[in-house]
Design a protein around this motif. Structure first.
Motif, PDB file in Angstrom:
ATOM      1  N   ARG A 106       0.872  -1.247   0.132  1.00  0.00           N
ATOM      2  CA  ARG A 106       0.052   0.128   0.090  1.00  0.00           C
ATOM      3  C   ARG A 106       0.908   1.670   0.026  1.00  0.00           C
ATOM      4  O   ARG A 106       0.882   2.266  -0.379  1.00  0.00           O
ATOM      5  CB  ARG A 106      -1.002   0.337   1.066  1.00  0.00           C
ATOM      6  N   ALA A 158      -9.256  -7.212   0.494  1.00  0.00           N
ATOM      7  CA  ALA A 158      -9.420  -6.128   0.908  1.00  0.00           C
ATOM      8  C   ALA A 158      -8.632  -5.059   0.497  1.00  0.00           C
ATOM      9  O   ALA A 158      -9.256  -3.808   0.021  1.00  0.00           O
ATOM     10  CB  ALA A 158      -9.884  -6.513   2.271  1.00  0.00           C
ATOM     11  N   TYR A 159      -7.623  -5.777   0.966  1.00  0.00           N
ATOM     12  CA  TYR A 159      -5.893  -4.530   0.293  1.00  0.00           C
ATOM     13  C   TYR A 159      -6.484  -4.266  -1.113  1.00  0.00           C
ATOM     14  O   TYR A 159      -6.083  -2.982  -1.413  1.00  0.00           O
ATOM     15  CB  TYR A 159      -5.348  -4.695   1.565  1.00  0.00           C
ATOM     16  N   ARG A 160      -6.667  -5.375  -1.781  1.00  0.00           N
ATOM     17  CA  ARG A 160      -6.314  -5.197  -3.085  1.00  0.00           C
ATOM     18  C   ARG A 160      -7.637  -4.037  -3.517  1.00  0.00           C
ATOM     19  O   ARG A 160      -7.383  -3.507  -4.489  1.00  0.00           O
ATOM     20  CB  ARG A 160      -6.893  -6.500  -4.006  1.00  0.00           C
ATOM     21  N   ILE A 161      -9.050  -4.897  -3.141  1.00  0.00           N
ATOM     22  CA  ILE A 161      -9.999  -3.847  -3.905  1.00  0.00           C
ATOM     23  C   ILE A 161     -10.109  -2.242  -2.814  1.00  0.00           C
ATOM     24  O   ILE A 161     -10.190  -1.491  -4.066  1.00  0.00           O
ATOM     25  CB  ILE A 161     -11.442  -4.222  -2.780  1.00  0.00           C
ATOM     26  N   GLN A 162      -9.442  -2.151  -2.328  1.00  0.00           N
ATOM     27  CA  GLN A 162      -9.306  -0.448  -1.466  1.00  0.00           C
ATOM     28  C   GLN A 162      -7.806   0.378  -2.003  1.00  0.00           C
ATOM     29  O   GLN A 162      -8.137   0.904  -2.496  1.00  0.00           O
ATOM     30  CB  GLN A 162      -9.085  -0.957  -0.235  1.00  0.00           C
ATOM     31  N   CYS A 163      -7.258  -0.529  -2.254  1.00  0.00           N
ATOM     32  CA  CYS A 163      -5.761   0.241  -2.752  1.00  0.00           C
ATOM     33  C   CYS A 163      -5.180  -0.039  -4.423  1.00  0.00           C
ATOM     34  O   CYS A 163      -4.577   0.475  -4.996  1.00  0.00           O
ATOM     35  CB  CYS A 163      -4.596  -0.390  -1.720  1.00  0.00           C
ATOM     36  N   GLY A 164      -6.269  -1.033  -4.771  1.00  0.00           N
ATOM     37  CA  GLY A 164      -5.816  -0.633  -6.098  1.00  0.00           C
ATOM     38  C   GLY A 164      -4.688  -1.991  -6.723  1.00  0.00           C
ATOM     39  O   GLY A 164      -4.289  -1.762  -7.753  1.00  0.00           O
TER      40      GLY A 164
END
Length: 315
Positions: A106, A158-164
């Motif tokens: 991130r 969750a991190y992939r979706i939120q951080c791209g």
């Protein structure tokens, strides 16, 4: 190009052997010095080890900023019963390590995370509901290891979706090859013991619990799957793939395949905990269609290659 790999073990080195063919440098981050093992596995290819812990966010960020990897391959973790003995230590490494990985990604410019999950992530209490388990099957069997791997996958999602950033998850069967087994791979250690006994002429002593049917994948095929997961373009969001022969291999099948190369192998089974039923196979269709991966070795060919490598390293 460079890949940062957490964990300098069998799976990480299997990937590094493939990356070397593309002229890519691999940097391992592992708290235990493994120069001898890495030299054995990788020879003179371009690699470096950073002796530090994946749970250290500053160490992760420093490694990324120094080496500028486009991809981070996360393999570090405790396997099987080691993840629950004691459970707080297993979760500190498995969950804490994943949190450090996604936070480091991130905060930096890493483009893709390839995460080593496991076929053990599935809820084996429910496998009688299906003929094969595809990647949509329920996760988390209630065991410490299984639930920790399910949690890792959901944190990454969750991190992939939120951080791209991009993420690819591989769920292999039990990976076998020339490893050190620090992480707790009982299946890998079992096959190593069988190969070692067959080559040396000694009797292999195997615990009854390890005579279960199992999904397996040879380290060389695993390395190729990781290489594809690292380099493939236009993968779907949340790309997740089962990696194995796509069939449950019984202990008798395994022994017969080893004896095709090492016919004098003798085995003693020590009584104990009965083996669990793991007969429901994985569906590897998605790996074939989206990744272009399928096993390059038959079971017999893989075990013969393993025996040849063992002889070369130990005689």
């Amino acid at each position: 190009m460079t890949t940062l790999v957490t964990g300098a073990g069998l799976v990480g080195t299997a990937y590094a052997k493939e990356a070397a063919k593309r002229g890519e440098k691999v940097v391992f981050l592992d708290p235990i010095p493994r120069e001898d093992y890495l030299a054995m596995r990788l020879g003179g290819s371009d690699w470096e080890q950073i002796t530090d812990d994946v749970r250290s966010l500053p160490a992760m960020i420093e490694a990324i900023n120094k080496h500028k990897p486009e991809t981070l391959l996360h393999t570090t973790g405790l396997i099987g019963k080691r993840a629950g003995n004691p459970i707080h230590f297993g979760y500190d490494l498995n969950i804490g390590g994943m949190m450090s990985v996604v936070e480091a990604v991130r905060l930096t410019d890493v483009r893709r995370v390839v995460h080593l999950s496991t076929f053990g992530v599935y809820d084996w209490r429910r496998t009688s509901e299906v003929e094969k388990m595809d990647e949509t099957f329920a996760r988390g069997s209630g065991a410490a290891y299984s639930n920790s791997k399910a949690a890792q996958e959901m944190i990454l999602e969750a991190y992939r979706i939120q951080c791209g950033f991009e993420a690819v998850v591989l769920r292999p069967g039990n990976v076998f090859g020339m490893g050190h087994f620090w992480g707790g791979s009982g299946g890998g250690e079992k096959i190593h013991s069988l190969i070692e006994a067959g080559v040396s002429g000694r009797k292999a002593v195997i615990a009854e619990e390890q005579t279960m049917a199992f999904e397996y994948v040879y380290a060389n095929d695993m390395g190729r799957a990781l290489d594809l997961a690292t380099t493939a373009q236009n993968l779907p969001d949340g790309a997740t793939y089962n990696i194995s022969w796509g069939r449950a291999i019984t202990f008798d099948d395994l022994v017969d395949a080893i004896k095709a190369t090492l016919p004098t192998l003798e085995i003693e089974i020590t009584p104990g905990t009965p083996p669990k039923n793991r007969m429901t196979p994985l569906d590897i269709t998605r790996a074939r269609v989206e990744l272009g991966w399928e096993p390059g070795y038959s079971l017999e060919e893989a075990l013969a290659a393993y025996a040849d490598e063992f002889r070369a390293r130990n005689t």
